[in-house]
Write a protein that holds these residues in place. Structure first.
Motif, PDB file in Angstrom:
ATOM      1  N   GLU A  90      39.003   3.198 -14.058  1.00  0.00           N
ATOM      2  CA  GLU A  90      39.529   1.908 -14.476  1.00  0.00           C
ATOM      3  C   GLU A  90      38.663   1.368 -15.605  1.00  0.00           C
ATOM      4  O   GLU A  90      37.573   1.868 -15.854  1.00  0.00           O
ATOM      5  CB  GLU A  90      39.460   0.922 -13.312  1.00  0.00           C
ATOM      6  CG  GLU A  90      40.336   1.338 -12.151  1.00  0.00           C
ATOM      7  CD  GLU A  90      40.626   0.194 -11.209  1.00  0.00           C
ATOM      8  OE1 GLU A  90      41.567  -0.554 -11.498  1.00  0.00           O
ATOM      9  OE2 GLU A  90      39.925   0.055 -10.202  1.00  0.00           O
ATOM     10  N   ILE A  97      39.135  -9.264  -2.246  1.00  0.00           N
ATOM     11  CA  ILE A  97      37.971  -8.695  -1.573  1.00  0.00           C
ATOM     12  C   ILE A  97      38.390  -7.514  -0.692  1.00  0.00           C
ATOM     13  O   ILE A  97      37.654  -6.554  -0.513  1.00  0.00           O
ATOM     14  CB  ILE A  97      37.249  -9.822  -0.797  1.00  0.00           C
ATOM     15  CG1 ILE A  97      35.854  -9.443  -0.372  1.00  0.00           C
ATOM     16  CG2 ILE A  97      38.032 -10.289   0.386  1.00  0.00           C
ATOM     17  CD1 ILE A  97      35.022 -10.664  -0.012  1.00  0.00           C
ATOM     18  N   GLY A  98      39.611  -7.602  -0.173  1.00  0.00           N
ATOM     19  CA  GLY A  98      40.116  -6.500   0.643  1.00  0.00           C
ATOM     20  C   GLY A  98      41.584  -6.716   0.946  1.00  0.00           C
ATOM     21  O   GLY A  98      42.093  -7.841   0.820  1.00  0.00           O
ATOM     22  N   ARG A 158      37.860   5.582  -9.306  1.00  0.00           N
ATOM     23  CA  ARG A 158      39.055   5.290 -10.109  1.00  0.00           C
ATOM     24  C   ARG A 158      38.619   5.095 -11.545  1.00  0.00           C
ATOM     25  O   ARG A 158      37.670   4.352 -11.809  1.00  0.00           O
ATOM     26  CB  ARG A 158      39.747   4.005  -9.622  1.00  0.00           C
ATOM     27  CG  ARG A 158      40.390   4.178  -8.268  1.00  0.00           C
ATOM     28  CD  ARG A 158      41.121   2.908  -7.817  1.00  0.00           C
ATOM     29  NE  ARG A 158      41.376   3.006  -6.386  1.00  0.00           N
ATOM     30  CZ  ARG A 158      41.849   2.020  -5.641  1.00  0.00           C
ATOM     31  NH1 ARG A 158      42.135   0.866  -6.187  1.00  0.00           N
ATOM     32  NH2 ARG A 158      42.040   2.193  -4.344  1.00  0.00           N
ATOM     33  N   PHE A 211      33.050   3.063  -6.608  1.00  0.00           N
ATOM     34  CA  PHE A 211      32.792   1.873  -5.807  1.00  0.00           C
ATOM     35  C   PHE A 211      32.849   2.295  -4.349  1.00  0.00           C
ATOM     36  O   PHE A 211      33.096   3.461  -4.043  1.00  0.00           O
ATOM     37  CB  PHE A 211      33.838   0.785  -6.125  1.00  0.00           C
ATOM     38  CG  PHE A 211      35.256   1.251  -5.950  1.00  0.00           C
ATOM     39  CD1 PHE A 211      35.886   1.985  -6.955  1.00  0.00           C
ATOM     40  CD2 PHE A 211      35.961   0.993  -4.779  1.00  0.00           C
ATOM     41  CE1 PHE A 211      37.199   2.434  -6.792  1.00  0.00           C
ATOM     42  CE2 PHE A 211      37.270   1.437  -4.614  1.00  0.00           C
ATOM     43  CZ  PHE A 211      37.885   2.164  -5.627  1.00  0.00           C
ATOM     44  N   GLY A 251      32.960  -6.553 -10.786  1.00  0.00           N
ATOM     45  CA  GLY A 251      33.750  -6.324  -9.579  1.00  0.00           C
ATOM     46  C   GLY A 251      34.718  -5.162  -9.688  1.00  0.00           C
ATOM     47  O   GLY A 251      35.491  -4.904  -8.763  1.00  0.00           O
ATOM     48  N   ARG A 252      34.707  -4.472 -10.846  1.00  0.00           N
ATOM     49  CA  ARG A 252      35.601  -3.310 -10.964  1.00  0.00           C
ATOM     50  C   ARG A 252      34.823  -2.160 -11.589  1.00  0.00           C
ATOM     51  O   ARG A 252      34.325  -2.266 -12.704  1.00  0.00           O
ATOM     52  CB  ARG A 252      36.788  -3.668 -11.823  1.00  0.00           C
ATOM     53  CG  ARG A 252      37.900  -2.646 -11.680  1.00  0.00           C
ATOM     54  CD  ARG A 252      38.737  -2.645 -12.910  1.00  0.00           C
ATOM     55  NE  ARG A 252      39.945  -3.429 -12.766  1.00  0.00           N
ATOM     56  CZ  ARG A 252      40.683  -3.796 -13.810  1.00  0.00           C
ATOM     57  NH1 ARG A 252      40.325  -3.474 -15.022  1.00  0.00           N
ATOM     58  NH2 ARG A 252      41.777  -4.493 -13.616  1.00  0.00           N
ATOM     59  N   GLN A 267      34.210   1.472  -0.359  1.00  0.00           N
ATOM     60  CA  GLN A 267      35.129   0.727   0.496  1.00  0.00           C
ATOM     61  C   GLN A 267      34.749   0.914   1.952  1.00  0.00           C
ATOM     62  O   GLN A 267      34.315   1.998   2.363  1.00  0.00           O
ATOM     63  CB  GLN A 267      36.567   1.251   0.344  1.00  0.00           C
ATOM     64  CG  GLN A 267      37.246   0.819  -0.939  1.00  0.00           C
ATOM     65  CD  GLN A 267      38.702   1.252  -0.991  1.00  0.00           C
ATOM     66  OE1 GLN A 267      39.120   2.156  -0.262  1.00  0.00           O
ATOM     67  NE2 GLN A 267      39.472   0.621  -1.846  1.00  0.00           N
TER      68      GLN A 267
END
Ligand code: AMP
Length: 419
Positions: A117, A283-284, A115, A127, A122-123, A129
């Motif tokens: 972003e 976190i999810g 993404r 990343f 943390g971003r 998943q």
């Protein structure tokens, strides 16, 4: 540190061995909970037709409007690096006729997502998943199972201080009537809202709940709440999910303002947050997406799922302790660098490995002293020394003890010593 001419692109990162070791428990925990609950692994491509995400995730979402890495292939077809995993899995479900399999189809995945972003702690732009999908059932049991699975995975990894927020979006009809009501409320207070909130009143009024400016907050405090507008069947479904979580002793907080950045959700939505994570505290999370498969051209198929960030899960762990380096069980050293002894060493190393003992040998043609130093540095438990005269010594690196052994019996000895 030497400055490299090339660097990883902004928002991406290298997973160096120490980081990979820190992630391993998360990957193991995911594999374990999936395996024990009958979620089968699935891997879909890193890129898909752009249209899949535009339709699936929703044209008005930030992900589709601003965050996709989209490119044309040589034939001019628009492709996109996957920003999320659910639409691709639904595409695969339809493409492979998985509705003919025993239902529900339960799938688990882990992989990279992309993404565009603004990078921060943390971003990232690439990343990872880990996620699960239960496809082919609208039972609240499936919602509860999905939530329990994520709770269990986080517990298995050892993440503490996690809170579960729960909401329900109802059916698309309820939501659409509610959105009209919300738009009317926002319009009535347009003067109090900043430009970026006003601009989204038509396309995505729910995002106003996420805005952090004071004016919008005051307006949203009096806004109608979707949870108060759920129709009978939706309200009952939500009540059953809550009952199941209560019985399972899973604590949650009902959050009437909970929204997610993807359009496909219907009914249950949930989010696991961990305050230790700071600004990017989720976190999810996930929810039910009863209309997505049909929207992608498949038969009407209700489903529910979630995704959790691997990096955020690692960040949420107490990062004080570094994961230990597990050295090889054995290091095979030679005290003469003649080719024949090196071949014996290589043969023996391979034999150890095939017998299930992690083993290494010198690949730099060092002196014996250099080899022992290296064995110590990489944390070898024992060293087998092939001496120049044909003798073999076994050296215990923890105690420094050394004694002669028979080459033929080296493997037996080592397995007996439990190294
Ligand atoms: P989503 O797919 O947006 O529902 O996000 C699910 C989870 O993925 C979040 O709770 C995060 O843990 C993780 N995540 C989403 N976006 C990012 C990102 N840009 N960088 C790191 N993790 C992310």
């Amino acid at each position: 540190m030497a400055k490299s001419r090339y660097q990883a692109p902004r928002g991406t990162f290298d997973i160096l061995p120490a980081d990979a070791r820190a992630r391993a428990p998360v990957e193991r925990a995911a594999a374990k909970v999936f395996n024990h609950a009958g979620y089968e692994p699935i891997v879909t491509p890193a890129f898909e037709d752009t249209e899949l995400f535009a339709r699936g995730v929703g044209h008005s979402t930030d992900i589709v409007r601003k965050e996709m890495f989209t490119f044309e292939d040589k034939s001019g077809r628009s492709l996109t690096l996957r920003p999320e995993g659910t639409a691709p899995i639904c595409r695969a479900y339809v493409e492979h006729g998985m509705h003919k399999l025993a239902q529900p189809v339960k799938l688990g995945y882990l992989g990279p997502f992309f993404r565009h972003e603004r990078p921060q702690a943390g971003r990232y732009r690439q990343f990872h998943q880990v996620g699960a999908e239960v496809i082919g059932t609208d039972s609240p049991l499936a919602d509860a199972e999905a939530i329990m699975l994520l709770a269990d995975m986080l517990a298995e990894v050892g993440v503490e201080g996690v809170e579960l927020r729960l909401g329900s979006l109802g059916s698309p009809e309820t939501r659409s009537a509610y959105l009209d009501e919300l738009r009317a409320h926002l319009r009535a207070h347009e003067g109090e809202l900043p430009k970026q909130v006003r601009e989204r009143i038509d396309a995505n009024p729910l995002r106003a709940f996420d805005a952090d400016d004071e004016g919008t907050r005051v307006v949203m405090a009096d806004a109608p709440k979707l949870l108060d507008r759920l129709d009978g069947a939706d309200a009952e479904h939500f009540a059953e999910v809550r009952d199941l979580l209560d019985v399972a002793d899973i604590a949650y907080e009902i959050d009437p303002t909970l929204v997610r950045g993807l359009d496909y959700y219907t009914r249950t939505i949930f989010s696991f947050v961990c305050e230790r994570l700071g600004a990017q505290s989720e976190i999810g999370g996930g929810g039910r997406y009863d209309g997505l498969i049909e929207q992608l051209g498949g038969p009407p198929t209700p489903a529910v799922g979630w995704a959790a960030g691997v990096e955020r899960t690692v960040l949420a762990l107490d990062a004080e302790e570094e994961a230990p380096v597990l050295g090889p069980a054995a290091f095979i050293a030679v005290d003469q660098s003649g080719p024949s002894r090196r071949m014996v060493a290589q043969g023996l190393t391979r034999e150890f490995r095939r017998a299930g003992f992690p083993a290494e040998m010198d690949l730099l043609e060092r002196s014996l002293k250099g080899q022992l130093k290296h064995a110590d540095r990489i944390g070898a438990h024992i060293v087998v020394i092939l001496e120049a005269d044909g003798g073999v010594q076994l050296r215990n690196m923890e105690t420094g003890e050394q004694r002669p052994i028979d080459l033929e019996r080296a493997l037996d000895e080592i397995s007996r010593n439990g190294n």
